[in-house]
Design an enzyme around this catalytic site. Sequence first.
Site, short mmCIF file in Angstrom:
data_model
loop_
_atom_site.label_atom_id
_atom_site.label_comp_id
_atom_site.label_asym_id
_atom_site.label_seq_id
_atom_site.Cartn_x
_atom_site.Cartn_y
_atom_site.Cartn_z
N ASN A 124 20.60 -9.46 -2.44
CA ASN A 124 19.91 -8.30 -1.90
C ASN A 124 20.75 -7.75 -0.77
OD1 ASN A 124 18.24 -6.41 -0.81
ND2 ASN A 124 16.54 -7.82 -0.37
N CYS A 127 17.96 -3.77 0.93
CA CYS A 127 16.60 -3.52 1.40
C CYS A 127 16.62 -2.39 2.43
CB CYS A 127 16.05 -4.79 2.02
SG CYS A 127 14.32 -4.66 2.40
C1 LIG Z 1 6.01 -5.60 -1.51
C2 LIG Z 1 7.42 -5.54 -2.00
C3 LIG Z 1 8.34 -6.50 -1.58
C4 LIG Z 1 9.68 -6.44 -2.03
N1 LIG Z 1 10.54 -7.40 -1.62
C5 LIG Z 1 11.82 -7.39 -2.10
C6 LIG Z 1 12.71 -8.45 -1.76
O1 LIG Z 1 12.38 -9.40 -1.07
N2 LIG Z 1 13.99 -8.35 -2.25
C7 LIG Z 1 14.41 -7.33 -3.06
O2 LIG Z 1 15.57 -7.31 -3.48
N3 LIG Z 1 13.56 -6.35 -3.43
C8 LIG Z 1 12.28 -6.36 -2.97
N4 LIG Z 1 11.41 -5.37 -3.34
C9 LIG Z 1 11.89 -4.29 -4.24
C10 LIG Z 1 11.52 -4.56 -5.71
O3 LIG Z 1 12.13 -5.74 -6.18
C11 LIG Z 1 11.93 -3.38 -6.61
O4 LIG Z 1 13.33 -3.18 -6.53
C12 LIG Z 1 11.26 -2.06 -6.21
O5 LIG Z 1 9.94 -2.28 -5.76
C13 LIG Z 1 11.23 -1.07 -7.38
O6 LIG Z 1 10.57 -1.59 -8.49
P1 LIG Z 1 8.99 -1.36 -8.77
O7 LIG Z 1 8.74 0.11 -8.66
O8 LIG Z 1 8.74 -1.90 -10.14
O9 LIG Z 1 8.25 -2.12 -7.72
C14 LIG Z 1 10.07 -5.40 -2.90
C15 LIG Z 1 9.14 -4.44 -3.34
C16 LIG Z 1 7.83 -4.50 -2.90
C17 LIG Z 1 6.85 -3.46 -3.40
#
Ligand SMILES: Cc1cc2nc3c(=O)[nH]c(=O)nc-3n(C[C@H](O)[C@H](O)[C@H](O)COP(=O)(O)O)c2cc1C
Length: 308
Positions: A124, A127
């Site tokens: 990652n 973020c």
């Molecule tokens: C509550 C939350 C926590 C997340 N934590 C991480 C994380 O710890 N590491 C990471 O690489 N992405 C994290 N993400 C990003 C997701 O893995 C993903 O890339 C992003 O939400 C887009 O996909 P989605 O629309 O299906 O959620 C997080 C997303 C959300 C909503």
Amino acid sequence: MLEINLSGLKLKSPIILASGILGVSYSSMKRVIDAGAGAVTTKSIGPRPRKGYKNPSIIEIYSGTFMNAVGLGNPGIDNFVAEIKEAKEHTIPLIVSVFGDTNDVYLDVAVKAEKAGADAIEINISCPHAEVSSIGIDKGLTFEIVKFLKEKLTVPLFVKLNPNVTNIVEIALAAEKGGADGVVAINTLSALKIDVNTKRPILSHGSGGLSGKAIQPIAIKKVYDLYKVLKIPIIGCGGIDSWQDVVEFFLAGASAVQIGTAFYKGTEIITEISHGITQYLKDNDFKSINDIKGLAHKFKTQEVPDFD
Ligand SMILES: Cc1cc2nc3c(=O)[nH]c(=O)nc-3n(C[C@H](O)[C@H](O)[C@H](O)COP(=O)(O)O)c2cc1C
């Protein structure tokens, strides 16, 4: 029909749990796999336990679209090793997402995860509301960290891309040049929401990352652009909520997908989505999900409008 080989990982389905959602304990990972996912990605794990931001840290701003700033709260790799081992004892295909503040810290966390049994490492560097985003917005730093980790790791290495950059393709190419085995596109989009009554940002951190339905077409465009130039597989991620969304990612060029936000509806969505994709493949006489990869690129889009 849904089996894939993702950079050497043999998965029963191309649907993977995205990082940050349910990937913190063995029991939640098991629920996702039992529902039909091919693999799970863990919450991003760092070198030490970290609390994350105070509430409100996640809000729904339109139906199915969320904004979060959870601040990479996690138990730290030394505590998390037991969870990785338990998941592996139960043969859960496991991608461990890692972060750190220097390349050496990334390496230390990744090596501990690999030793505990991780099938792959995802870094990652993207973020939008934490300091790690600085690597993922710079092609030189991205190349360096990937090359450095690849020299020491034996399992596949995936790079989670930051969409909050001018040119995501050049960052992805730097990751590929460094030896990455795949990229994940995309992480959340940098966003801000202000409460008109209190006149202050709603999230405790202020800004956050947008995820869910609204970002799906943005993620599709990134995957479509990346597919034109990358040789390594692309794992599509962003706003997947239905089987049609998954099919679209494959048509744009994805080799697998990750789903995060849509899990607020429950793990059954994986079962529904898997049935939908299988039916679509049968109805269109495809034998495998791989057969539809990149098909949207066969359509020649109009470059310059015609004159009347
Ligand atoms: C509550 C939350 C926590 C997340 N934590 C991480 C994380 O710890 N590491 C990471 O690489 N992405 C994290 N993400 C990003 C997701 O893995 C993903 O890339 C992003 O939400 C887009 O996909 P989605 O629309 O299906 O959620 C997080 C997303 C959300 C909503």
